[in-house]
Design an enzyme around this catalytic site. Structure first.
Site, mmCIF file in Angstrom:
data_model
loop_
_atom_site.group_PDB
_atom_site.id
_atom_site.type_symbol
_atom_site.label_atom_id
_atom_site.label_comp_id
_atom_site.label_asym_id
_atom_site.label_seq_id
_atom_site.Cartn_x
_atom_site.Cartn_y
_atom_site.Cartn_z
ATOM 1 N N TYR A 134 0.847 -1.185 0.000
ATOM 2 C CA TYR A 134 0.000 0.000 0.000
ATOM 3 C C TYR A 134 0.886 1.241 0.000
ATOM 4 C CZ TYR A 134 -3.519 3.414 0.854
ATOM 5 O OH TYR A 134 -4.334 4.500 0.701
ATOM 6 N N GLN A 192 -10.647 0.745 1.636
ATOM 7 C CA GLN A 192 -11.179 -0.113 0.565
ATOM 8 C C GLN A 192 -10.049 -0.861 -0.162
ATOM 9 O OE1 GLN A 192 -11.564 3.159 0.895
ATOM 10 N NE2 GLN A 192 -11.326 4.264 -1.043
ATOM 11 N N ASN A 228 -3.003 6.371 6.601
ATOM 12 C CA ASN A 228 -3.695 7.169 7.621
ATOM 13 C C ASN A 228 -4.441 6.235 8.575
ATOM 14 O OD1 ASN A 228 -6.005 6.277 6.292
ATOM 15 N ND2 ASN A 228 -6.209 8.163 5.105
ATOM 16 N N SER A 282 4.619 8.466 13.178
ATOM 17 C CA SER A 282 6.075 8.416 13.062
ATOM 18 C C SER A 282 6.755 9.121 14.242
ATOM 19 C CB SER A 282 6.489 9.063 11.742
ATOM 20 O OG SER A 282 7.828 8.779 11.459
ATOM 21 N N GLN A 340 11.188 15.493 11.160
ATOM 22 C CA GLN A 340 10.208 14.558 11.696
ATOM 23 C C GLN A 340 8.868 15.261 11.919
ATOM 24 O OE1 GLN A 340 10.514 11.369 11.871
ATOM 25 N NE2 GLN A 340 8.434 11.165 12.630
ATOM 26 N N HIS A 357 6.058 15.638 9.192
ATOM 27 C CA HIS A 357 5.280 14.493 8.690
ATOM 28 C C HIS A 357 3.789 14.666 8.933
ATOM 29 C CE1 HIS A 357 7.714 11.470 6.867
ATOM 30 N NE2 HIS A 357 8.625 11.536 7.812
ATOM 31 N N GLU A 386 11.050 4.846 17.006
ATOM 32 C CA GLU A 386 11.132 4.326 15.636
ATOM 33 C C GLU A 386 12.485 4.733 15.023
ATOM 34 O OE1 GLU A 386 8.574 6.407 12.998
ATOM 35 O OE2 GLU A 386 8.677 4.911 11.398
ATOM 36 N N HIS A 387 12.793 6.032 15.070
ATOM 37 C CA HIS A 387 14.079 6.535 14.586
ATOM 38 C C HIS A 387 14.853 7.088 15.768
ATOM 39 C CE1 HIS A 387 11.187 7.267 11.212
ATOM 40 N NE2 HIS A 387 12.142 6.681 10.499
ATOM 41 N N ASP A 423 15.593 7.595 5.405
ATOM 42 C CA ASP A 423 14.245 7.641 4.828
ATOM 43 C C ASP A 423 14.277 7.350 3.334
ATOM 44 O OD1 ASP A 423 13.105 8.301 7.210
ATOM 45 O OD2 ASP A 423 13.029 10.455 6.821
ATOM 46 N N GLU A 425 3.550 -36.636 28.319
ATOM 47 C CA GLU A 425 2.471 -35.717 27.957
ATOM 48 C C GLU A 425 1.148 -36.465 27.749
ATOM 49 O OE1 GLU A 425 3.611 -33.265 24.637
ATOM 50 O OE2 GLU A 425 5.072 -32.128 25.810
ATOM 51 N N HIS A 480 1.292 -40.517 19.791
ATOM 52 C CA HIS A 480 2.566 -39.930 19.375
ATOM 53 C C HIS A 480 3.688 -40.946 19.574
ATOM 54 C CE1 HIS A 480 0.410 -36.153 19.289
ATOM 55 N NE2 HIS A 480 1.494 -35.509 18.890
#
Lengths: 430, 430
Positions: B125, B187, B210, B234, B256, B259, B323-324, B357, B411, B416
């Site tokens: 995506y 969608q 988003n 982010s 940053q 964003h 994250e960064h 990036d 067990e 088995h």
């Protein structure tokens, strides 16, 4: 007995291979309540749920050093020896998966690398109940310790005496598991996700469990903590032909069927004769099984599918994506090459699934329910994070700076571009 | 402007580092409806939602070969060159992550191995909108193709003309992406999870988006399809000291912050003087930014934290799990050794986040929202499954058979155990 389907049309395959769908809406509400109760009331809630579900008044939530030491006296020498043999093989296989970090110069002045760092705190859930899964303690505890996770804890339900299974205690001591707690069910998952006065919150929860445990893992994984794998009932597909031993095949199908009535068992073959013989053998071998009733329940919705040839068989295997796959045909190595979707594969006449369940060395925590299309079973990667690093010299930034600025501006991110420009436009001060 | 917090008490740390929590209950209901509508009505539903949300009447859902070829004429030579430079570095870094399968003899007669198999069908995506993330097409498309995934598709929202961003088309052509669809939002996620007449159902969905896209990914991941990472806004944490260049640090914080207003920005330092200078620089640099308003919104809830020493700083870094992470101190290599929880780390004065990036070679799809405690960023592992195989000889089964049978019986899984016994008790027939 197992249903036999002869030469199904391609159009039917998807429906034929469908797994049972659980309606979990009601269950979810109930498990949510347990989780938020444990998150709020901590240890007290754990004591309450243990009283209700396990029917035992806990003397303490944590299993003490003394109980763990004493377990060594209760476990038979024979079982200890078997545990250590399995431990050796599992260790040998998993140790080889540890990779060394290598610095890669992607372009002059730009050094990048991946570093494997163990996850800080991991929680292992080991089911008790009718079949205490001591092998799961090995399969999760060994790679967790090999990876070097600083804190490894186990939650496992107490028996009616309030003690946990001594073999699980013994394994915890043997592997050097940091802390062991006598709590099971959804309440154990909630405790490891949110932490209580006694049980620490962990970063990742591993282990199988019943539908309550499974649902609890799914809920806490949405916003709180990572989990090993999405869960579903255990599965086995066996691929066999005229050359396969029907008694062996039947024993494998039964070993899967005895797990639970929801177990999924499939036999795919191009031989009518083998089907006849396997059905015969199943009936014979079923008689003497202690878990005959469970196995019968599972077999009732399991399937034997007769297909035209090995090409069709392997296409169906890959469409189904079984957790366990036994290939017991003469040309098993050729067919092994064609496996695209499966958790773990067992090759030839002398490789029963139970070998991998316990002691061949591979992990038995595997993707079920078709998740083998996208997930690996538990392995060393499951206990680490691969953090990337980059170190760029002034020269290196000159090298890639234009590309960065042009791409940033194409994305309309001017500040991204500026962070390069300001560096390149500044005189080097040392 | 950024809040400054001086020497916070340890007891406050958790609260101080808390990420914003979104109440997503209402959103979830709405997204569920879109998903089940697309699952039921397929392409027709996609056309309807695109008309409603993107305000465009789609001529076709799939982007044709011609449109992809034509994109090469629209994209500037400069941008093409930047794309290819980034492509080279990303390829170089990711290619090195491919590991070869090795057969491990865990004990005599027992051969085990892991085989990396690409995931069959993956869906990428790529967001459009205010900042079309063409770099994400590179970051996901390159490893997908390197891994050898047989079918790689892209969904990206159409512009008002009905066409997708030409740079994304160009990259799709360059990388040999199999199919590209002009659909965005929840969608698109639903289409890749369930399949429509035009869009194939995939096994794993990658990519940022988003809150609608994020929620859709979370919902379909529960029972339908794997996803790359749990999502969140982010984040960047910068570790700096007296030796750091305040203008550089400010430029990184701003890159940053631009964003989105939900971006998380942290500066951790032991230098009061640096704080003063960085604030100064931020004010100065902010003025000329096209996305000034977004950056200002993000900075309003971002934090500068003054701590006692580098030990405290690194403890806070690891608690936050950014994250960064930029480490711009003089002794950045020493501090790099102490990083336990982070997505990607940028070392020294000449390694801005924007390098990673776009073009250093590391992946920019990284764990946010504290998930760096347990998750790696996207890497080659994300596009493969590691299937385990075992091949045991009769001799090998003799070797481990006792251990398997003893463990199985411990067990209470007799079938088995039987599957081993029946093999060992059968005369070898050839």
């Amino acid at each position: 007995m197992m249903n036999v389907i002869n030469y199904p049309e391609r159009a039917q395959w998807n429906e034929l291979l469908q797994r049972p769908v659980m309606d979990s809406t009601i269950l979810e509400e109930q498990i949510r309540r347990i989780i938020s109760d444990v998150a709020g009331r901590g240890d007290e809630a754990l004591m309450d749920y243990t009283r209700t579900f396990d029917r035992v008044e806990l003397p303490s939530i944590e299993v003490g050093r003394k109980e763990i030491r004493e377990a060594a006296g209760v476990v038979s020498g024979e079982l200890k020896h078997a545990i250590e043999e399995a431990q050796w093989n599992i260790q040998t296989f998993h140790k080889k998966q540890i990779t060394r970090s290598e610095i890669i110069v992607t372009t002059a002045g730009v050094r990048c690398w991946q570093k494997s760092v163990p996850i800080d705190r991991v929680g292992l859930y080991i089911p008790g109940g009718t079949a205490p899964l001591l092998s799961t303690a090995l399969m999760l505890g060994i790679p967790a310790k090999l990876a070097g996770c600083p804190e490894v804890v186990i939650c496992t339900p107490p028996g009616t005496s309030g003690k946990i299974n001594p073999a699980i205690s013994y394994i915890a001591g043997l592997l050097g598991i940091d802390r062991v707690f006598r709590v099971g069910g959804a309440q154990a998952i909630a405790a490891m996700a949110y932490g209580t006065e006694t049980i620490p919150a962990v970063n990742k929860i591993f282990g199988p469990g019943n539908q309550y445990v499974t649902m609890a893992k799914q809920i806490v994984s949405r916003n709180r903590v990572a989990i090993d794998l999405p869960a579903g009932p255990s599965e086995l597909a066996v691929v066999a032909d005229d050359s396969s031993n029907p008694a062996f095949v039947a024993s494998d199908l039964l070993s899967q069927a005895e797990h639970g009535t929801d177990s999924q068992v499939l036999l795919l073959t191009d031989s009518r004769e083998l089907i006849r013989q396997v059905r015969d053998q199943i009936e014979r071998q079923l008689e003497s099984l202690p878990r005959k009733e469970i196995a019968t329940g599972s077999l009732a919705h399991s399937k034997i599918i007769l297909l035209r040839d090995q090409q069709e068989i392997m296409e169906m295997v890959n469409l189904y994506a079984p957790e366990h796959l036994i290939i017991a045909t003469k040309n098993f190595r050729d067919l092994a090459e064609k496996v695209v979707n499966a958790g773990s594969v067992f090759l030839g006449n002398y490789t029963p699934e139970s070998a991998g369940d316990y002691a061949s060395g591979t992990n038995h925590t595997l993707p079920t329910n078709g998740w083998a299309h996208a997930f690996s079973g538990v392995n060393m990667d499951s206990f680490i994070k691969k953090i990337t690093f980059q170190e760029i010299s002034r020269y290196g930034l000159h090298n890639i700076g234009d590309a960065v600025m042009i791409l940033a501006e194409a994305e309309q991110l001017q500040a991204h571009s500026n962070s390069v420009a300001i560096r390149l436009n500044t005189e080097e001060d040392e």
